[in-house]
Design an enzyme around this catalytic site. Structure first.
Site, PDB file in Angstrom:
ATOM      1  N   TYR A  50     -13.676   2.018   5.556  1.00  0.00           N
ATOM      2  CA  TYR A  50     -14.833   2.382   6.377  1.00  0.00           C
ATOM      3  C   TYR A  50     -14.848   3.856   6.789  1.00  0.00           C
ATOM      4  CZ  TYR A  50     -15.361  -2.703   6.883  1.00  0.00           C
ATOM      5  OH  TYR A  50     -15.534  -4.047   6.645  1.00  0.00           O
ATOM      6  N   ASP A  51     -13.950   4.663   6.247  1.00  0.00           N
ATOM      7  CA  ASP A  51     -13.884   6.076   6.657  1.00  0.00           C
ATOM      8  C   ASP A  51     -15.208   6.839   6.512  1.00  0.00           C
ATOM      9  OD1 ASP A  51     -11.305   6.475   7.700  1.00  0.00           O
ATOM     10  OD2 ASP A  51     -10.440   6.526   5.681  1.00  0.00           O
ATOM     11  N   LYS A  90       0.495   3.813   2.899  1.00  0.00           N
ATOM     12  CA  LYS A  90       1.152   3.475   4.165  1.00  0.00           C
ATOM     13  C   LYS A  90       2.636   3.829   4.105  1.00  0.00           C
ATOM     14  CE  LYS A  90      -1.947  -0.294   5.472  1.00  0.00           C
ATOM     15  NZ  LYS A  90      -2.075  -1.731   5.720  1.00  0.00           N
ATOM     16  N   LYS A 135      -5.892  13.471   9.096  1.00  0.00           N
ATOM     17  CA  LYS A 135      -6.127  12.090   9.540  1.00  0.00           C
ATOM     18  C   LYS A 135      -4.830  11.457  10.053  1.00  0.00           C
ATOM     19  CE  LYS A 135      -7.807   7.585   8.249  1.00  0.00           C
ATOM     20  NZ  LYS A 135      -8.051   6.676   7.143  1.00  0.00           N
ATOM     21  N   HIS A 138      -5.165   5.933  14.090  1.00  0.00           N
ATOM     22  CA  HIS A 138      -4.647   4.730  14.729  1.00  0.00           C
ATOM     23  C   HIS A 138      -3.279   4.357  14.163  1.00  0.00           C
ATOM     24  CE1 HIS A 138      -6.987   4.102  11.174  1.00  0.00           C
ATOM     25  NE2 HIS A 138      -6.789   2.803  11.101  1.00  0.00           N
ATOM     26  N   ARG A 139      -3.164   4.365  12.820  1.00  0.00           N
ATOM     27  CA  ARG A 139      -1.904   3.953  12.197  1.00  0.00           C
ATOM     28  C   ARG A 139      -0.797   4.962  12.499  1.00  0.00           C
ATOM     29  NH1 ARG A 139      -3.771   1.213   8.502  1.00  0.00           N
ATOM     30  NH2 ARG A 139      -4.820   3.015   7.660  1.00  0.00           N
ATOM     31  N   ASN A 189       0.828  -1.207   0.000  1.00  0.00           N
ATOM     32  CA  ASN A 189       0.000   0.000   0.000  1.00  0.00           C
ATOM     33  C   ASN A 189       0.865   1.262   0.000  1.00  0.00           C
ATOM     34  OD1 ASN A 189      -1.476   2.234   1.047  1.00  0.00           O
ATOM     35  ND2 ASN A 189      -3.049   0.820   1.768  1.00  0.00           N
ATOM     36  N   ASP A 239      -1.234  -4.163  10.924  1.00  0.00           N
ATOM     37  CA  ASP A 239      -2.540  -4.781  10.701  1.00  0.00           C
ATOM     38  C   ASP A 239      -3.553  -3.880  11.393  1.00  0.00           C
ATOM     39  OD1 ASP A 239      -4.087  -6.937   9.602  1.00  0.00           O
ATOM     40  OD2 ASP A 239      -4.589  -7.466  11.661  1.00  0.00           O
ATOM     41  N   SER A 240      -4.690  -3.685  10.750  1.00  0.00           N
ATOM     42  CA  SER A 240      -5.637  -2.730  11.323  1.00  0.00           C
ATOM     43  C   SER A 240      -7.066  -3.150  11.032  1.00  0.00           C
ATOM     44  CB  SER A 240      -5.373  -1.337  10.739  1.00  0.00           C
ATOM     45  OG  SER A 240      -5.462  -1.379   9.329  1.00  0.00           O
TER      46      SER A 240
HETATM   47  P1  IMP Z   1      -5.118  -4.010   6.609  1.00  0.00           P
HETATM   48  O1  IMP Z   1      -4.565  -3.529   7.912  1.00  0.00           O
HETATM   49  O2  IMP Z   1      -4.425  -3.390   5.455  1.00  0.00           O
HETATM   50  O3  IMP Z   1      -5.252  -5.500   6.574  1.00  0.00           O
HETATM   51  O4  IMP Z   1      -6.592  -3.445   6.478  1.00  0.00           O
HETATM   52  C1  IMP Z   1      -7.584  -3.700   7.373  1.00  0.00           C
HETATM   53  C2  IMP Z   1      -8.927  -3.181   6.936  1.00  0.00           C
HETATM   54  O5  IMP Z   1      -9.450  -2.386   7.996  1.00  0.00           O
HETATM   55  C3  IMP Z   1      -8.957  -2.274   5.720  1.00  0.00           C
HETATM   56  O6  IMP Z   1      -9.105  -3.000   4.558  1.00  0.00           O
HETATM   57  C4  IMP Z   1     -10.183  -1.441   6.005  1.00  0.00           C
HETATM   58  O7  IMP Z   1     -11.325  -2.158   5.707  1.00  0.00           O
HETATM   59  C5  IMP Z   1     -10.123  -1.287   7.510  1.00  0.00           C
HETATM   60  N1  IMP Z   1      -9.372  -0.077   7.883  1.00  0.00           N
HETATM   61  C6  IMP Z   1      -8.183  -0.022   8.523  1.00  0.00           C
HETATM   62  N2  IMP Z   1      -7.784   1.249   8.702  1.00  0.00           N
HETATM   63  C7  IMP Z   1      -8.736   2.011   8.149  1.00  0.00           C
HETATM   64  C8  IMP Z   1      -8.880   3.442   7.996  1.00  0.00           C
HETATM   65  O8  IMP Z   1      -8.015   4.249   8.377  1.00  0.00           O
HETATM   66  N3  IMP Z   1      -9.984   3.847   7.359  1.00  0.00           N
HETATM   67  C9  IMP Z   1     -10.933   2.993   6.895  1.00  0.00           C
HETATM   68  N4  IMP Z   1     -10.851   1.689   6.992  1.00  0.00           N
HETATM   69  C10 IMP Z   1      -9.754   1.177   7.626  1.00  0.00           C
END
Ligand code: IMP
Length: 220
Positions: free
Chosen positions: A172-173, A14, A193, A198-199, A11, A87-88
């Site tokens: 989901y923003d 990121k 943002k 969180h990130r 990504n 991971d988020s």
């Molecule tokens: P991953 O951490 O890239 O596996 O993503 C986890 C998933 O959580 C994403 O695909 C989104 O669906 C959701 N997500 C994580 N962070 C955000 C954010 O900052 N905004 C909106 N959705 C998020």
């Protein structure tokens, strides 16, 4: 000694975010693709922390193997390599923490997010505003140059809205309402943002841990 951080993601957003946070001129950040070490392990952990570490560990292991085989695509002379991964997901209190670690997979990986949000709002139709609390959570895992493993988390608190608003951000923003801004996280700018996300919080904590590790190991 030069520092190389390989961030285990494809990504670009990121990578941009972590490059903005790291100001040390001796630290370079590469994506897995840029570093030629692409691993895609099963993220089958039971928590954000476990999943972040699974990926960082897999990339660190791949680097170790390629180094032994002499097939690494980057130079490790005078360079220490750290692998980081995140991971988020979205944790909704009224849904017992769903979609949580399944946020990306929820109702299918390739399902349109407008549909995913509509379905969640439908499930929450009868949930009153004070109980619509939720948070985005991010874990950042790392394998430092000495092989030690570390993991930190960050969260951004909000409320699930009754509709979809805004075009910025992703996932989901558009239905994640931030009371202190009076807007969803898709209605604030990327810069705003990153400052509260969180990130952003987890990345800054991890960089602080890494800086501390470097000081303790007196690497300059
Ligand atoms: P991953 O951490 O890239 O596996 O993503 C986890 C998933 O959580 C994403 O695909 C989104 O669906 C959701 N997500 C994580 N962070 C955000 C954010 O900052 N905004 C909106 N959705 C998020």
């Amino acid at each position: 000694m030069k520092q190389l951080i390989i961030f285990a993601t494809g990504n670009k957003g990121k990578i941009r975010e972590i490059r903005d946070i790291i100001t040390d001129p001796d630290t370079e950040v590469l994506s897995m693709k840029e570093a030629g070490v692409e691993a895609d392990p099963d993220e089958n952990g039971a928590s954000f922390e476990e999943n972040a570490l699974i990926k960082a560990r897999a990339v660190a292991e791949l680097i170790r193997r390629q180094k032994n085989e002499g097939t690494l695509s980057f130079d490790t002379e005078d360079t220490q390599v750290t692998v980081m991964s995140d991971d988020s997901g979205l944790v909704i209190d009224a849904l017992g923490g769903e979609p949580g670690i399944y946020s990306a997979r929820y109702l299918g990986y390739d399902t349109d997010y407008n549909y995913k949000m509509e379905q969640i709002m439908k499930r929450m139709e009868n949930v009153p505003d004070p109980e619509r609390t939720a948070r985005f959570v991010a874990a950042v895992g790392a394998v430092f140059p000495d092989g030690s493993e570390h993991v930190v988390t960050g969260a951004m608190e909000g409320v699930i809205a009754h509709g979809i608003y805004g075009l910025n951000g992703f996932g989901y923003d558009p239905f994640f309402y931030l009371p202190e801004y009076g807007k969803t996280s898709a209605e604030i700018t990327e810069e705003e943002k990153n400052a509260i996300s969180h990130r952003g919080k987890a990345l800054r904590s991890m960089i602080a841990l890494f800086d501390e590790w470097r000081r303790r190991n007196s690497i300059d």
